[in-house]
Design an enzyme around this catalytic site. Structure first.
Site, PDB file in Angstrom:
ATOM      1  N   MET A  78       0.811  -1.212   0.000  1.00  0.00           N
ATOM      2  CA  MET A  78       0.000   0.000   0.000  1.00  0.00           C
ATOM      3  C   MET A  78       0.853   1.276   0.000  1.00  0.00           C
ATOM      4  O   MET A  78       2.061   1.226   0.213  1.00  0.00           O
ATOM      5  CB  MET A  78      -0.927   0.007   1.214  1.00  0.00           C
ATOM      6  CG  MET A  78      -1.947  -1.117   1.218  1.00  0.00           C
ATOM      7  SD  MET A  78      -2.994  -1.120   2.685  1.00  0.00           S
ATOM      8  CE  MET A  78      -3.972   0.362   2.435  1.00  0.00           C
ATOM      9  N   HIS A  79       0.179   2.402  -0.224  1.00  0.00           N
ATOM     10  CA  HIS A  79       0.702   3.757   0.004  1.00  0.00           C
ATOM     11  C   HIS A  79       1.742   4.238  -1.003  1.00  0.00           C
ATOM     12  O   HIS A  79       2.030   5.437  -1.062  1.00  0.00           O
ATOM     13  CB  HIS A  79       1.309   3.896   1.405  1.00  0.00           C
ATOM     14  CG  HIS A  79       0.482   3.344   2.503  1.00  0.00           C
ATOM     15  ND1 HIS A  79      -0.823   3.731   2.725  1.00  0.00           N
ATOM     16  CD2 HIS A  79       0.772   2.428   3.470  1.00  0.00           C
ATOM     17  CE1 HIS A  79      -1.288   3.081   3.784  1.00  0.00           C
ATOM     18  NE2 HIS A  79      -0.359   2.290   4.236  1.00  0.00           N
ATOM     19  N   ASP A 237      -2.704  -4.847   0.418  1.00  0.00           N
ATOM     20  CA  ASP A 237      -2.248  -6.169   0.848  1.00  0.00           C
ATOM     21  C   ASP A 237      -2.911  -6.662   2.127  1.00  0.00           C
ATOM     22  O   ASP A 237      -3.250  -7.841   2.249  1.00  0.00           O
ATOM     23  CB  ASP A 237      -0.716  -6.208   0.978  1.00  0.00           C
ATOM     24  CG  ASP A 237      -0.144  -5.096   1.833  1.00  0.00           C
ATOM     25  OD1 ASP A 237      -0.908  -4.298   2.417  1.00  0.00           O
ATOM     26  OD2 ASP A 237       1.093  -5.004   1.915  1.00  0.00           O
TER      27      ASP A 237
END
Length: 490
Positions: A78-79, A237
């Site tokens: 992520m991110h 995830d």
């Protein structure tokens, strides 16, 4: 029909082929490099992800009936900030979730814009790993690259874009950007204004189990798949791993012991942590979840074993550990700074309590226990919100260790359910693809039929009591070290 789940991890992409009934036919994994150009920086080339994914798909499909593949979906780190120019080319290496360069930008958002303002518009505060501070960093430090931005996306969404041509994301992954209104499940106009970006740069948002398009015809031909193969949005995830472990429904919990570590608690209704220690995100099943995330979990043990002890035989080293609950050595697992609950990019790892008779086994034990204690920090925040968790599922590479599972069960004082097949985000992605193709009516139905528990580890009252005392000591260490961490970072 068959379904493919693609787990885009930090060190490798893992691809899984699943029959509609949940039977796993094949799993392959392909690694790619991660680059650390400066201390605290962490980035990757998105083209490495795509290249290894395509080669991984070819390997996965070799010797199988390709005509049976109906859908593909994702779970992914992520991110991370992936920025594309007007021609669809990657502008710069992706800045990853565990990158700490944006501490200043994150402080600006939290303390100048204000945490309450951020929470009002996104249900979360800023953390250095989130996407919005990365965009601000790029705007300030690389204005020539920022000026070229035409599209912003997250790592797994870059794969979806390459496979389908659709600029898309899902609710769970969008939740971690700090551009997203989690409660209303839409982009926040106000956050776009605050960060100085155009809303049209952001992808269209889907639920994780929705189809976004189909496989590009030229790629379908290269892989030997139908051009009607559905591409589903997928999930971040942790949400994908939660689907893959059956962590759906109110109050269900999953702990992930991967590169990072998470405590994931699903909820049928929206709710945010007033202390801002836990993330309030959308879930891949169409509901919500609270999540505590530590930046270094199984990676702590990998660092200790590979770089310091100098061995790949993790089981042998753990076999020397025989006195649980009696160790006088503590380990702070903040090797990449820390997110939940401290939100401190300057935090660092440390051993405390060493003496001349400290053994290697005791230090190994301290690493495993330190990660467990740090995960409990997030669980304690959930308890303070009135959330009662009585048991948890477990996934991730670290979950393969029977010793670590036992430590966790007793440190957390929870029943720990071990799954029959633990494939985390890859399995979650395949389940989401199956729902998108109509194999199941909902994520909850699919997870209920596919995920099975193999065994349960019960806390041991005497050992849990010993770890309770040890945990109370552990939680005193970080506040004492915090001022020193700040000085060392200067």
């Amino acid at each position: 029909m068959d379904y493919i789940g693609i787990d885009l991890g930090t060190s490798a992409v893992k691809l899984l082929l699943m029959q509609g009934d949940g039977r796993i036919l094949k799993v392959v994994s392909r690694e790619y490099p991660i680059h650390f150009p400066k201390p605290g920086w962490s980035q990757q080339d998105p083209q490495d992800w795509y290249r290894e994914t395509v080669e991984g798909l070819k390997e996965l499909l070799e010797g199988t009936d390709k005509s049976q593949v109906a859908g593909i979906s994702f779970g992914g780190q992520m991110h991370g900030l992936v920025a594309l120019d007007e021609g669809g080319q990657v502008i710069r290496p992706a800045i990853l979730w565990n990158d700490g360069r944006t501490a200043g930008e994150s402080d600006y958002l939290n303390h100048v814009i204000g945490q309450e303002t951020l929470a009002k518009h996104t249900a979360n505060i800023s953390f250095p790993g989130f996407t919005a501070p990365k965009v601000l960093w790029m705007k300030e430090k690389e204005p020539e690259n920022f000026a070229r931005i035409h599209k912003i996306m997250l790592p797994k969404d870059y794969l979806a874009y390459c496979l389908s041509g659709v600029h898309c994301t899902d609710v769970s992954d969008a939740s971690g950007t700090l551009f997203f209104d989690v409660e209303r499940r839409r982009w926040s106009d106000e956050m776009c204004r605050i960060c100085g970006i155009r809303k049209e740069w952001l992808p269209k948002v889907f639920e994780s189990y929705e189809a976004v398009g189909c496989l590009k015809p030229e790629l379908a031909a290269e892989l030997g798949l139908s051009a009607k193969t559905v591409i589903a949005a997928g999930a971040g995830d942790n949400a994908a791993a939660a689907v893959g472990t059956g962590t759906v429904g109110n109050g269900a919990c999953n702990i992930s012991l991967g590169t990072s570590g998470t405590v994931f608690i699903s909820s049928e209704t929206f709710g945010a942590d007033r202390h801002h220690a836990l993330h309030a995100f959308g879930h891949a099943d169409g509901t919500y979840h609270l999540m505590g995330c530590m930046l270094s979990a199984a990676s702590c043990n990998k660092w200790w074993m590979d770089e310091i002890v100098g061995t790949k035989d993790y089981a042998k080293e753990q076999g020397e550990i025989t006195k649980l609950g009696e160790n006088h050595v503590f380990f702070l697992p903040y090797l990449m700074g820390e997110r939940s609950p401290h939100n401190d990019p300057n935090a660092r790892g440390a051993f405390i309590g060493l003496t001349l008779d400290t053994s290697r086994a005791e230090m190994t034990q301290a690493v495993l226990e330190g990660v467990a204690f740090a995960l409990r920090d997030s669980l304690e925040v959930a308890k303070s919100l009135g959330i009662q968790v009585k048991r948890t599922k477990i996934c991730g590479g670290g979950a393969k260790s029977p010793l670590w599972r036992r430590i966790l069960a007793n440190v957390l004082n929870l029943k720990v359910d071990v799954l029959e097949h633990e494939e985390g985000p890859g399995l979650g992605g395949a389940i989401l693809a199956a729902v998108a193709c109509g194999e199941y009516g909902s994520v909850a139905e699919a997870a209920g039929k596919i995920v099975r528990i193999a065994s349960t580890i019960e806390p041991e009252p005497a050992l849990a009591a010993a770890y309770e005392a040890r945990y109370q000591q552990f939680r005193e260490i970080y506040p004492v070290c915090k001022p020193l961490f700040g000085k060392l970072a200067v």
